[in-house]
Design an enzyme around this catalytic site. Structure first.
Site, mmCIF file in Angstrom:
data_model
loop_
_atom_site.group_PDB
_atom_site.id
_atom_site.type_symbol
_atom_site.label_atom_id
_atom_site.label_comp_id
_atom_site.label_asym_id
_atom_site.label_seq_id
_atom_site.Cartn_x
_atom_site.Cartn_y
_atom_site.Cartn_z
ATOM 1 C CG HIS A 165 99.736 18.036 28.813
ATOM 2 N ND1 HIS A 165 100.531 17.515 28.850
ATOM 3 C CD2 HIS A 165 100.450 18.575 30.399
ATOM 4 C CE1 HIS A 165 100.972 16.854 29.489
ATOM 5 N NE2 HIS A 165 101.304 17.152 30.167
ATOM 6 C CD GLU B 41 97.506 15.393 34.014
ATOM 7 O OE1 GLU B 41 98.241 14.593 33.834
ATOM 8 O OE2 GLU B 41 98.385 14.689 35.719
ATOM 9 C CE LYS C 256 95.639 11.840 33.760
ATOM 10 N NZ LYS C 256 96.454 11.101 33.144
ATOM 11 C CG ASN C 257 95.744 14.734 39.056
ATOM 12 O OD1 ASN C 257 95.724 14.553 39.910
ATOM 13 N ND2 ASN C 257 95.533 15.547 38.117
HETATM 14 C C1 W6P Z 1 92.549 16.369 44.270
HETATM 15 C C2 W6P Z 1 93.264 16.463 44.011
HETATM 16 C C3 W6P Z 1 93.563 17.432 42.641
HETATM 17 C C4 W6P Z 1 94.853 17.785 42.728
HETATM 18 C C5 W6P Z 1 94.348 18.663 40.763
HETATM 19 C C6 W6P Z 1 93.426 19.038 40.828
HETATM 20 C C7 W6P Z 1 92.280 18.275 41.746
HETATM 21 C C8 W6P Z 1 92.331 17.857 42.206
HETATM 22 N N1 W6P Z 1 91.125 17.146 43.168
HETATM 23 O O1 W6P Z 1 91.137 15.655 45.137
#
Ligand code: W6P
Length: 418
Positions: free
Chosen positions: A287, A291, A294-295
């Site tokens: 999970h 997550e 994906k970001n």
């Molecule tokens: C981004 C915003 C973010 C949040 C969490 C993990 C990676 C990333 N990259 O630009």
């Protein structure tokens, strides 16, 4: 809907302390449990769940800024109250004819629980076969009850998010000063609501861990063929980081491809010694990695565009220390402005009223959302903290973001229960 007597019971149990459990305790307890150990575990859960649920009912009743009055929050509170009632109405094992002597032993025996094995060993004397049957009947009913509870609460995260949206609409109608911004851009929530959501979702992780573990131990006790020797309930004592990372990367890229309609999408390169094994709940690890990846994918695709022919790859580096296993996920997605960093951890209002109805969403062509209610990152950090880890983000605006996921290998940190 619920009897006044029940609500009195809720108030009373909400004053009892919750009992935290560490990963180590979960494993020690669930390692090749005897029938008596299973019984003791189930009794612990039958006592502990109502206490944890009662704390949440009382908190849901007393939320700041009128959140308690939102219809979705009331629904969630009713689920917690109903589950509390289900557990309180479930008879104890004694009413199934499980002998008091065994129950006494079950509660007194603070050791491994092996002492009682003799008593429950069928064929030891004429009575014991019956004891097993009665015990099985109670165990089976108890497990059915908690499985039903777990299912009832499946939609909690989206329903609470809905409740927060209802509060926002309520503020709009009443022209509340809490809604300074009318442009519909994301707003951070008042800190009291933010910290309620942190406590609430952390508690939910703990309750679902308790139920998931109890159900899994029960299933392997009735069918030993289901028992893998590297698993204790839902805990894998040799969780292979590389394997989970590969699966999470594949799943995140699939979602990314479907969402943006790109072929392949940015590569995710796994670096460092991926062949690390440690005790963890593989579904939690999956999970969190899913997550975060994906970001990163979203940041890269949105920075370089869907027509880019070579996106900069995302790197997942694993470091193995004595205390921690740290996973760094680096993207070149352009980063986050420093002023925006604190907002990363807030349960934000989404720009769209309903994230699933955002521009580009087509009812006839359902696509899994790349971004949901904006709850992904704060909840991922709660999963990390649940077993003593943490999640940190370091960003270089104009370049990219590094996410550091720390997981504690000293599995003795207790559940942080609010
Ligand atoms: C981004 C915003 C973010 C949040 C969490 C993990 C990676 C990333 N990259 O630009």
């Amino acid at each position: 809907k619920f009897s006044p007597g029940l609500l009195e019971q809720v108030k009373k149990l909400a004053t009892h302390p919750q009992t935290p459990v560490s990963l180590k305790q979960f494993v020690e307890f669930g390692h090749r449990p005897s029938p008596l150990t299973i019984l003791r575990g189930n009794q612990f859960v039958q006592n502990e769940l109502p206490v944890r649920l009662a704390h949440r009912v009382v908190e849901l009743e007393n939320l700041p800024h009128g959140l308690s009055d939102m219809p979705s929050i009331k629904r969630v509170k009713d689920w917690y109250t109903q589950s509390f009632e289900d557990l309180m109405n479930l008879p104890g094992p004694e009413s199934y004819g499980v002998p008091m002597k065994a129950l006494q032993q079950a509660t007194d025996d603070s050791g491994t629980g092996r002492k009682g094995l003799k008593y429950f060993n069928p064929g030891n004397n004429g009575n014991n076969g019956n004891d097993i049957q009665e015990l099985d009947a109670w165990n089976a009913d108890f497990i059915k009850c908690i499985e039903r509870i777990k299912r009832r609460h499946d939609p909690t995260v989206t329903t609470v998010a809905q409740g927060v949206l209802e509060l926002k609409q309520h503020w709009q109608r009443s022209n509340s000063p809490l809604l300074k911004n009318t442009s519909g851009s994301p707003l951070p929530l008042p800190t009291a609501i933010q910290s309620f959501l942190d406590r609430f979702y952390m508690s939910r992780i703990g309750i679902r861990m308790l139920i998931g573990q109890t159900v899994a131990l029960h299933k392997s006790s009735i069918d030993p063929r289901l028992t893998r020797d590297d698993y204790v309930g839902i805990i894998c004592t040799k969780t292979n980081l590389g394997q989970v990372a590969k699966e999470a990367a594949q799943d995140a890229r699939t979602i990314c491809q479907d969402y943006y309609g790109v072929w392949g999408g940015p590569e995710i390169k796994l670096l460092g010694n991926q062949d690390v094994e440690f005790m963890y709940v593989p579904s939690h690890l999956h999970h969190m990695l899913f997550e975060l990846l994906k970001n990163s994918l979203r940041a890269v695709v949105e920075r370089y565009g869907v027509d880019c022919d070579e996106w900069p790859e995302i790197k997942l580096v694993v470091a193995e220390g004595k205390e921690d296993i740290t996973i760094k996920i680096s993207d070149e997605g352009g980063g986050i402005p420093r002023s925006g960093m604190p907002l990363i951890w807030t349960y934000m209002y989404t720009t769209a009223e309903n994230p699933l109805l955002e521009e580009g969403y087509d009812r006839s062509d359902f696509r899994a959302p790349m971004a949901g209610y904006g709850y992904g990152l704060p909840i991922t950090r709660l999963y990390a903290r649940y077993f003593g880890g943490d999640l940190r983000l370091i960003s270089m605006e104009g370049y990219g973001t590094d996410a550091y996921l720390h997981l504690s290998r000293l599995s003795d940190s207790e559940e942080p229960l609010p």
